[in-house]
Write an enzyme that holds these catalytic residues in place. Structure first.
Site: not given
Length: 659
Positions: A362, A391, A393, A415-416, A418, A420, A463
């Protein structure tokens, strides 16, 4: 073993009929063996046999991502009854050596991707393979079959969306037998609900082999010539119970079952061939008798083959690293640098060195270049190989599986870490198990990297997670957590050349800290770094918590106490020997991690150091663990720091070991 099926000028109807009958007899024989107590589980494909006609439009270099009711299709592709019997009886030499379930087909030689049980989990890997085909610029196609009930899985929609978005050469075969185990699906299917634009959907009466052959041929030719994806909606009947653990007579009326057998695809096809004069009734009966004898002999022979050797059950979980890594084409910076800057440099070097690396995530394209700047400049230089993802995952993680299976090296960003969790299914069901469940025939060499951890105020519970315990708990995934620019470069450079999936977690609190670099080189996994030598207490810490370890070392040094700080760098595999060697000097152990305490990886370290007598005997005091409390990370910075390990708790733990 090579596929026996490929594009043909004519439709080999008698060959197909025999394949359909062979499939049916195999199902029948397995049912008998189940009743005799000679099998553990069966997934029959009775009623789905006419779908085998699809195989006659495929070339050996095409890919099939099947579902577990595709026995006839597999036979038409070139798989043998003996191979399927080996899987059913979980014998040595089967496609998984008894690891995977029966009817979970797999053959690297036939380009049949290994089946995983979770329904619909094959769709995103299939799309990844189709993406790989498109990147290669050739005219191969991918066929992905799925049961009707499984089309309500979210990953099916993500797969179709990405296939349409990218105009990929894939055909989805929906095997609509109107039931999800005992639940009628007629009012649930997206095709019946008109969820999909009818431009993408082709209805097929899957009971008629001729119709399957004709319409699947059109869809495959469309995919092969750049026309994009098709959903073949094949209405068929499941003539048997869902599995050997089910009895469909409990929930299906007798008249419904009888009506299904009146439209049995084998019966319909045989009657057609007899009417056409291509077959006589006598020849049909003779063929049936021959197939019964053939299948019976095969299963009797397979029954005598021994079960797999339990001593080999750990084989194929991971592969061997290369004997030598390619040199790293990076000069050391003159000034201290950050992990972010170093990672960006090594990504540039990787794309330049390895032409099979593909990046996906992303916001990773320029001008943004990732929310943390990891990928700045990459898409400008390599626009076809560095791509923004939707967007989604699950799409990111799932397509990586298919790309890796077709020869690419995905380097994909979450991206983070968290975020996933929508991709967790693909991570644990496909990526982690693929090599092991296929005896190493299918591999999944990829890198998923992600910012990780807390100590960066106002991230909150969405995050700031680390979840080391989740990742290390899953066999088949390597976990790396670098803490210096040298390490992020070296671990990544090794990971993209190894043949196993790697989760590269980049600690956010320290990834912009400037540090001097001595040298850039590949760092093999499982080699810890002694960050500070000492004699009194061994402190094991990684990622963001290393900062606390160094702060504690400075304070204890003023009291004449010497701490040895060990940074594992990789949790899986872990360097137990370095920790043991340090304990031989210090006799005391403190582990710091920012994951929560219960089932965190620090508990595993303490268990390993106390459960082996030779290690336990080195200890002069009980080991201590400093971890996040068993609570979520709050948004308010004051509360966040209250639940995370801090210097005071680390100092107290070290003091406890000294007492």
């Amino acid at each position: 073993m090579t596929p026996t099926t490929m594009e043909r000028a004519s439709f080999p109807k008698l060959e197909l009929l025999r394949t359909m009958m062979l499939s049916r007899e195999g199902d029948r024989r397995e049912g008998i063996l189940m009743r005799q107590g000679k099998g553990w589980f069966q997934v029959p494909g009775m009623g789905h046999e006419a779908l085998a006609a699809i195989a006659y439009h495929l070339r050996p270099d095409d890919y099939i991502f099947p579902t577990y009711r595709d026995r006839a299709l597999m036979l038409a592709r070139g798989m043998t009854t003996r191979e399927i019997a080996l899987d059913f009886m979980a014998r040595a030499g089967s496609s998984s050596d008894g690891r995977n379930m029966p009817a979970h087909y797999s053959s690297r030689a036939l380009n049949v991707f290994s089946v995983a049980t979770p329904t619909g989990s094959q769709c995103l890997p299939a799309v990844g393979a189709a993406w790989g085909v498109k990147l290669a610029g050739d005219d191969r196609v991918v066929v992905c079959s799925i049961g009707d009930a499984a089309t309500r899985q979210g990953e099916f929609y993500e797969a179709v969306c990405y296939a349409i978005q990218e105009n990929l050469p894939i055909v989805f075969v929906v095997e609509d037998n109107q039931y999800g185990i005992s639940t009628p699906t007629q009012n649930m299917l997206p095709m019946r609900l008109h969820v999909f634009d009818e431009r993408w959907v082709v209805f097929v009466n899957g009971r008629y082999a001729n119709e399957v052959y004709e319409k699947s041929g059109e869809a495959i030719r469309k995919a092969r010539t750049g026309g994009g994806p098709t959903i073949l909606w094949c209405e068929i009947d499941r003539l048997s119970s869902h599995t050997s653990a089910d009895d469909h007579r409990v929930y299906r009326p007798t008249e419904e079952i009888e009506a299904m057998f009146e439209r049995d695809p084998i019966r319909l096809f045989a009657e057609q061939l007899i009417a056409e004069g291509a077959l006589t009734q006598e020849q049909y009966e003779q063929m049936q008798a021959e197939i019964v004898r053939e299948v019976d002999a095969i299963y009797q022979e397979v029954e005598r083959i021994p079960l797999p050797d339990p001593a080999r059950v750990l084989d194929h979980l991971f592969g061997e690293p290369p004997a030598q890594y390619k040199p790293l084409p990076l000069e050391v910076e003159r000034e201290p640098t950050t992990m972010v800057a170093a990672f960006n440099r090594v990504l540039h070097a990787a794309l330049e060195t390895f032409d099979n690396i593909v990046m996906f995530g992303e916001d990773i394209e320029d001008p943004k270049g990732g929310v943390f700047g990891f990928t700045k400049g990459l898409s400008t230089k390599y626009p076809e190989r560095v791509r923004n993802s939707p967007l989604a995952e699950a799409t990111i993680v799932g397509t990586a599986v298919g790309l890796a299976a077709t020869g690419y090296r995905p380097v994909f960003e979450i991206q983070f870490i968290d975020f996933i969790t929508p991709g967790f299914h693909q991570l644990v069901s496909q990526i982690a198990t693929l090599r092991w469940r296929s005896k190493g025939e299918w591999k999944c060499p990829l890198v998923i990297y992600s910012p990780y951890g807390a100590y960066l105020p106002a991230g909150g519970m969405w995050h700031s997670q680390s979840n080391d315990g989740w990742w290390a708990h899953t066999p088949g995934i390597r976990v790396a957590i670098p803490s210096t620019p040298e390490d992020i470069v070296g671990l990544f450079w090794a990971a993209i050349q190894d043949d196993d999936p790697t989760l590269l977690l980049i600690p956010k609190h320290i990834f912009r800290v400037r540090m001097p670099v001595q040298a850039y080189r590949a760092i093999p996994f499982g080699k810890a770094a002694v960050r500070r030598e000492g004699t009194d207490v061994t402190v094991v810490a990684w990622g963001n918590t290393l900062e606390l370890a160094f702060q504690a070392a400075e304070q204890f040094a003023q009291q004449g106490v010497s701490l040895e700080i060990i940074d594992p760098r990789t949790l899986v595999p872990f360097d137990w020997e370095t920790v043991e060697g340090s304990l031989a000097k210090t006799g005391r152990l403190v582990v710091i991690h920012e994951d929560n305490r219960t089932c965190g990886f620090g508990q595993a370290i303490i268990t390993e150091m106390t459960s082996v007598p030779e290690r336990f005997n080195l200890l002069l005091s009980p080991p201590q663990l400093v971890a996040r409390y068993d609570v979520h990370i709050p948004f308010c910075p004051e509360l966040e720091y209250a639940v995370l390990p801090d210097l005071a708790r680390v100092m107290q733990a070290i003091q406890t070991t000294l007492e």
